[in-house]
Every structure is written in C-alpha cells, then in structure tokens.
Scaffold this active site. Structure first.
Site, mmCIF file in Angstrom:
data_model
loop_
_atom_site.group_PDB
_atom_site.id
_atom_site.type_symbol
_atom_site.label_atom_id
_atom_site.label_comp_id
_atom_site.label_asym_id
_atom_site.label_seq_id
_atom_site.Cartn_x
_atom_site.Cartn_y
_atom_site.Cartn_z
ATOM 1 N N ASP A 147 0.827 -1.214 0.000
ATOM 2 C CA ASP A 147 0.000 0.000 0.000
ATOM 3 C C ASP A 147 0.862 1.265 0.000
ATOM 4 O O ASP A 147 2.100 1.196 -0.012
ATOM 5 C CB ASP A 147 -0.927 -0.060 1.235
ATOM 6 N N ASP A 202 -10.234 3.542 -3.477
ATOM 7 C CA ASP A 202 -10.898 2.326 -2.977
ATOM 8 C C ASP A 202 -12.324 2.152 -3.506
ATOM 9 O O ASP A 202 -13.143 3.080 -3.462
ATOM 10 C CB ASP A 202 -10.971 2.359 -1.447
HETATM 11 C C1 GLA Z 1 -6.054 1.242 1.528
HETATM 12 C C2 GLA Z 1 -6.202 0.248 0.376
HETATM 13 C C3 GLA Z 1 -7.313 -0.732 0.703
HETATM 14 C C4 GLA Z 1 -6.997 -1.458 2.003
HETATM 15 C C5 GLA Z 1 -6.782 -0.451 3.129
HETATM 16 C C6 GLA Z 1 -6.237 -1.126 4.389
HETATM 17 O O1 GLA Z 1 -7.178 2.064 1.650
HETATM 18 O O2 GLA Z 1 -6.461 0.913 -0.825
HETATM 19 O O3 GLA Z 1 -7.492 -1.674 -0.344
HETATM 20 O O4 GLA Z 1 -5.853 -2.265 1.816
HETATM 21 O O5 GLA Z 1 -5.826 0.546 2.752
HETATM 22 O O6 GLA Z 1 -6.013 -0.225 5.411
#
Ligand code: GLA
Length: 388
Positions: A147, A202
């Site tokens: 990430d 997301d």
């Molecule tokens: C980010 C990523 C998500 C998930 C969260 C976890 O938002 O884009 O897919 O992995 O972190 O905290």
C-alpha cells in the site's frame, strides 16, 4: 567496465536496474482478500475458514487461488527489526497459517505498505524491505499487496522498485501487487515493477457514488479505466480494485454487472465477501466459469468501452481465438434495448457469428451484422461473438 555500467543503466530506463521478470500472474490473479468485508477484524480462524470455504463452495475449482490477509495482522517490530504479527489474533503464527492454506492447494497472501506505517497505522515496510521480504518468503508467502499510506515525499517508482528487488532476492516467487491508487499513473511505469497495480481509489459497495476522500462506486471505476487499457497484459495488470460482490450494498443485477465488467477488463478477481455464508445466487455469480474464462483468456487483452449512447454502453474484449466477449451495459434507470453492430467490435457487417449468452448459458444462434437484447437497469447482457 565503466562503459558497460552506463550502457546497462541506459538500457534499463534509469529508474531501476532490473525489470520485473518473475514469470507470475500470466493471467489476472484470482483469490479472496479480507479487507472489503472484514477490515481490521482479521484472525487466524477467519483466514482458515475462508480457505476452507474457497474449497467447499467450488471457488477453488473456478480458479480462486490466493487467500490474502489485508491490513491489521501486524502489531510492531521486535528488537531486531522483524515484523511481529498480532499474537492474540494469530496465535499459531504466519508459517503455520501458510502451511494450512498450502495444504488446501491454495496460496497465501499478505499486506504491507511502502511507507512508515500502513493505512491503519500498523508498521510499514520503509527501510525494512529486504528483511521483510526474507521473512515473508520464510513464512511461505506467495502474494504481497503493498500500500501507499504514510509515504510523505517518497517517490513511488523508487519505493516500489526497492520492494520489487527485495522480493526478487527473497528466493520465493511472490506476486507483487502495487496499491498506490493510481496516484502517479502506474499504468505508465508499474509494468516493470509489479504484477498488478491499483488504478483507482478504494472501491465502495455501491453502484454509483463518489466519496470526497477518493472512494468510488462501480460506474466511477469503469470510467476511470478509459484510456489506460494498453498497460495490461500477461504478468502485468491494471487493478480496478477488489470485488464487492455479495457485500450487500448492491442488488443481484448490479453485482452481476460488476463481476461481468471486471472479467471483461481482465481485472484481478479478488473476492471480498464473507464466502462462509454467501447465498447460492452470489456463489453463482462468483463461480460462473464462462464469465471467468473471459477474464482468464490467454491473450490478456483488457476489454474496453467501444460505444456509448447515453446510459447504453457496449464493452468488448478481444479473445485469443479471435472471438469477442461483449457486454451490453445499461446504466440507465429503466430496462432498454441495446444493439451491438459487428462493426462496433471490429468485424465487417457481412459476418455471420455464433452468439452465446454467458449468464443464461445458452447459444443464441447465428446472427448477421449485429445482435440486440433487452438489458435491465444497472445490468448487463454478456455474450461471446464467434465469426463462423
Ligand atoms: C487502503 C487500500 C485498501 C486497504 C486499506 C487497508 O485504503 O487501498 O485496499 O488495503 O488501505 O487499510
């Protein structure tokens, strides 16, 4: 000697000395990830149950393979800098969990972050890349999602390249999943660094929504793929984010459309629901082998929107055998007829083609010049078109 060194740098494009050549993810990776449904509520028993359910529900037979623990499995680093899993939630440790997953014929995935902390402020990988990669390999990790939180002024290409090189040195084949939300246009550089890269913020469990912080509904994500399709191919995939199918925020028609279009885009297919308790209808969507075959087609071509007329859209994907997978998508509020002309998908008008409905599992006979169908609101009709 000096000349050879500079030549190597020139030939490698400057950003890194090694291109990604790990031989993995020749078709879009398929699996399950804990985040969309369980967020930080992860544990050893949940992950074991998920692995069991992937087998017992037929998802493994349909091609789902990677069982991925997302954020929150890690709590600290020890005095030697080793990453420490949450001992209360994972009492048996990561190696035993990986062994269990492998004993089911599945693969094990884990999550970390290129910055100093993960998005849930657990320890990140920055400065520990080689140590972490060695640890992951020792545990038996097969897939790493990486990430982009807490990275302040870090450069994305440089940061992800360090982890790419660390994984390459770990001695274990590990799929590298880049998750920087499309911020630095990874479709322009990530092919040499990772096997897949998120192309958007997301996903939300909604058909149509745009969050201020960058979360998107299904149709917003579809629109964001426009123009980046060229970057996908065997070993390197645009990732429009994990599936929300079965999480409750959309109806069955919308989930069917979400799944169909992800397959049409050759997207990685990471289920994100509670597969222990899903309904037969949801299982039927996630395990439709004819639709999955479109996703997993060996050509690795990312399908795209070829026509748009108000809420009526035609999406087409070239397949290895020369046929096309086509989705007629209705974004409007009421049922409508949508017609695809063969010329919309790269065939002459004179062609006669066999059409097969991939949700009805039905041959629709030979059609000349095109094909039309009634499509429900927020739904798709998905077919293959094979010139005779
Ligand atoms: C980010 C990523 C998500 C998930 C969260 C976890 O938002 O884009 O897919 O992995 O972190 O905290």
């Amino acid at each position: 000697m000096r000349r050879v060194f500079f030549l190597t740098i020139l030939m490698c494009g400057g950003s890194s000395l090694f291109a990604l050549d790990n031989g993995l993810a020749r078709t879009p990776p398929m699996g399950w990830n804990s985040w969309n449904k369980f967020a930080c509520n992860v544990s050893e028993s949940l992950i074991r149950d998920a692995a069991d359910a992937i087998v017992s529900t037929g998802m493994k037979d349909a091609g789902y393979q990677y069982v991925v623990i997302d954020d929150c499995w890690q709590v600290s680093r020890d005095a030697e800098g080793n990453i420490v899993p949450d001992a209360k939630r994972f009492p048996g440790g990561m190696k035993a969990l990986a062994d269990y997953i492998h004993s089911k014929g599945l693969k094990f995935g884990i999550y970390s972050d290129a910055g100093t902390g993960t998005c849930q402020n657990r320890p990140g990988g920055r400065g520990y890349e080689f140590q972490d990669a060695r640890q992951y390999a020792a545990w038996g990790v097969d897939y790493l999602k990486y990430d982009w939180c807490n990275t302040t002024t870090q450069n994305s290409v440089a940061s992800y390249s360090i982890m790419r090189d660390a994984l390459a040195k770990s001695g274990r084949p590990i799929v590298f999943s880049i998750c920087e939300w499309g911020s630095s246009k990874p479709w322009l550089w990530a092919k040499d660094v990772g096997n897949l890269w998120r192309s958007t913020g997301d996903i939300q469990d909604k058909w149509d929504i745009e969050m201020k912080w960058g979360g998107h509904g299904v149709v917003q994500i579809l629109d964001l793929q426009d123009g980046i399709e060229f970057a996908s191919g065997p070993g390197h995939w645009n990732d429009p984010d994990m599936l929300e199918v079965g999480n409750g925020g959309m109806n069955t028609t919308e989930y069917r459309a979400h799944f169909s279009l992800w397959c049409l885009m050759a997207a990685p297919l990471m289920a994100g629901n509670d597969i222990r308790s899903m309904t037969d209808e949801i299982r039927g969507i996630l395990t439709n082998k004819e639709v999955i075959a479109v996703d997993q087609d060996a050509l690795g071509y990312q399908g795209r929107r070829v026509k748009r007329d108000g809420g009526r859209e035609i999406w087409s994907k070239q397949m290895a055998d020369g046929s096309r997978a086509v989705a007629l998508l209705n974004r409007g509020d009421s049922e409508t007829e949508i017609r695809v002309a063969w010329t919309d998908i790269g065939y002459p008008d004179s062609v006669s083609a066999a059409v097969r409905d991939l949700w009805a599992h039905q041959d629709l006979g030979s059609q000349q010049g095109g094909f039309a169908a009634k499509v429900p609101s927020h739904g798709v009709v998905m077919v293959t078109v094979r010139p005779r």
